[in-house]
Motif scaffolding. Sequence first.
Motif, PDB file in Angstrom:
ATOM      1  N   VAL A  47      27.221  11.094  56.216  1.00  0.00           N
ATOM      2  CA  VAL A  47      27.295  11.073  54.748  1.00  0.00           C
ATOM      3  C   VAL A  47      27.778  12.425  54.228  1.00  0.00           C
ATOM      4  O   VAL A  47      28.613  12.498  53.329  1.00  0.00           O
ATOM      5  CB  VAL A  47      25.936  10.688  54.129  1.00  0.00           C
ATOM      6  CG1 VAL A  47      25.912  10.944  52.640  1.00  0.00           C
ATOM      7  CG2 VAL A  47      25.630   9.223  54.415  1.00  0.00           C
ATOM      8  N   TYR A  51      31.464  12.960  52.476  1.00  0.00           N
ATOM      9  CA  TYR A  51      31.053  12.981  51.070  1.00  0.00           C
ATOM     10  C   TYR A  51      32.273  12.796  50.158  1.00  0.00           C
ATOM     11  O   TYR A  51      33.275  13.470  50.288  1.00  0.00           O
ATOM     12  CB  TYR A  51      30.358  14.301  50.727  1.00  0.00           C
ATOM     13  CG  TYR A  51      29.849  14.331  49.319  1.00  0.00           C
ATOM     14  CD1 TYR A  51      28.685  13.662  48.979  1.00  0.00           C
ATOM     15  CD2 TYR A  51      30.539  14.991  48.324  1.00  0.00           C
ATOM     16  CE1 TYR A  51      28.204  13.667  47.684  1.00  0.00           C
ATOM     17  CE2 TYR A  51      30.081  15.001  47.024  1.00  0.00           C
ATOM     18  CZ  TYR A  51      28.913  14.335  46.705  1.00  0.00           C
ATOM     19  OH  TYR A  51      28.449  14.341  45.419  1.00  0.00           O
ATOM     20  N   SER A  54      33.656   7.407  50.681  1.00  0.00           N
ATOM     21  CA  SER A  54      32.816   6.337  51.221  1.00  0.00           C
ATOM     22  C   SER A  54      33.628   5.234  51.898  1.00  0.00           C
ATOM     23  O   SER A  54      33.176   4.647  52.880  1.00  0.00           O
ATOM     24  CB  SER A  54      31.921   5.745  50.126  1.00  0.00           C
ATOM     25  OG  SER A  54      32.697   5.251  49.065  1.00  0.00           O
ATOM     26  N   LEU A  57      34.440   6.437  55.357  1.00  0.00           N
ATOM     27  CA  LEU A  57      33.241   6.352  56.195  1.00  0.00           C
ATOM     28  C   LEU A  57      33.008   4.915  56.652  1.00  0.00           C
ATOM     29  O   LEU A  57      32.723   4.667  57.824  1.00  0.00           O
ATOM     30  CB  LEU A  57      32.009   6.876  55.443  1.00  0.00           C
ATOM     31  CG  LEU A  57      30.673   6.740  56.157  1.00  0.00           C
ATOM     32  CD1 LEU A  57      30.676   7.440  57.511  1.00  0.00           C
ATOM     33  CD2 LEU A  57      29.548   7.285  55.269  1.00  0.00           C
ATOM     34  N   LEU A  92      24.958   1.727  54.685  1.00  0.00           N
ATOM     35  CA  LEU A  92      25.897   2.405  53.789  1.00  0.00           C
ATOM     36  C   LEU A  92      25.601   2.174  52.319  1.00  0.00           C
ATOM     37  O   LEU A  92      25.779   3.074  51.507  1.00  0.00           O
ATOM     38  CB  LEU A  92      27.330   1.967  54.086  1.00  0.00           C
ATOM     39  CG  LEU A  92      27.944   2.561  55.333  1.00  0.00           C
ATOM     40  CD1 LEU A  92      29.344   2.011  55.529  1.00  0.00           C
ATOM     41  CD2 LEU A  92      27.955   4.071  55.277  1.00  0.00           C
ATOM     42  N   THR A  95      23.557   4.746  50.590  1.00  0.00           N
ATOM     43  CA  THR A  95      24.095   6.080  50.348  1.00  0.00           C
ATOM     44  C   THR A  95      24.924   6.164  49.078  1.00  0.00           C
ATOM     45  O   THR A  95      25.260   7.249  48.640  1.00  0.00           O
ATOM     46  CB  THR A  95      24.976   6.540  51.525  1.00  0.00           C
ATOM     47  OG1 THR A  95      26.120   5.695  51.595  1.00  0.00           O
ATOM     48  CG2 THR A  95      24.216   6.500  52.832  1.00  0.00           C
ATOM     49  N   ARG A  96      25.272   5.022  48.515  1.00  0.00           N
ATOM     50  CA  ARG A  96      26.126   5.029  47.324  1.00  0.00           C
ATOM     51  C   ARG A  96      25.331   5.416  46.101  1.00  0.00           C
ATOM     52  O   ARG A  96      24.213   4.989  45.902  1.00  0.00           O
ATOM     53  CB  ARG A  96      26.764   3.662  47.126  1.00  0.00           C
ATOM     54  CG  ARG A  96      27.657   3.322  48.316  1.00  0.00           C
ATOM     55  CD  ARG A  96      28.456   2.142  48.062  1.00  0.00           C
ATOM     56  NE  ARG A  96      29.420   2.502  47.029  1.00  0.00           N
ATOM     57  CZ  ARG A  96      30.218   1.627  46.465  1.00  0.00           C
ATOM     58  NH1 ARG A  96      30.173   0.384  46.803  1.00  0.00           N
ATOM     59  NH2 ARG A  96      31.067   1.997  45.552  1.00  0.00           N
TER      60      ARG A  96
END
Length: 104
Positions: A47, A51, A54, A57, A92, A95-96
């Motif tokens: 993450v 950064y 996304s 990633l 995931l 993490t948003r």
Amino acid sequence: MTDADDRGDQARYVRPSYRPHLPMRPAWLCRNCAAPWPCSRAQLDLVAEFYGHSLALALYLASCMNEAIHDLLSLGGRPDLAKMHARFLGWLSLTRRPRRDGAD
């Protein structure tokens, strides 16, 4: 305390080195902690590394998941695809962050 004493103290201090949490193939376990990769520390590192990117990633992890599935199949395993998806991509969404446009 003299300058020589300061240098001596600095020389004795050993900074702990960081060992990255990378996958060990073909088992896809963390090289550092032996947890299924991506382990929680690897997730934090990813993450931070991706950064603001996304989508990149997600594409990277989807590629890793695909490779892990093929590696596990070549070892004679039968990976559970739903579990593999949860392991590589399911975290995931956590993490948003919500977009802040300045309006509440």
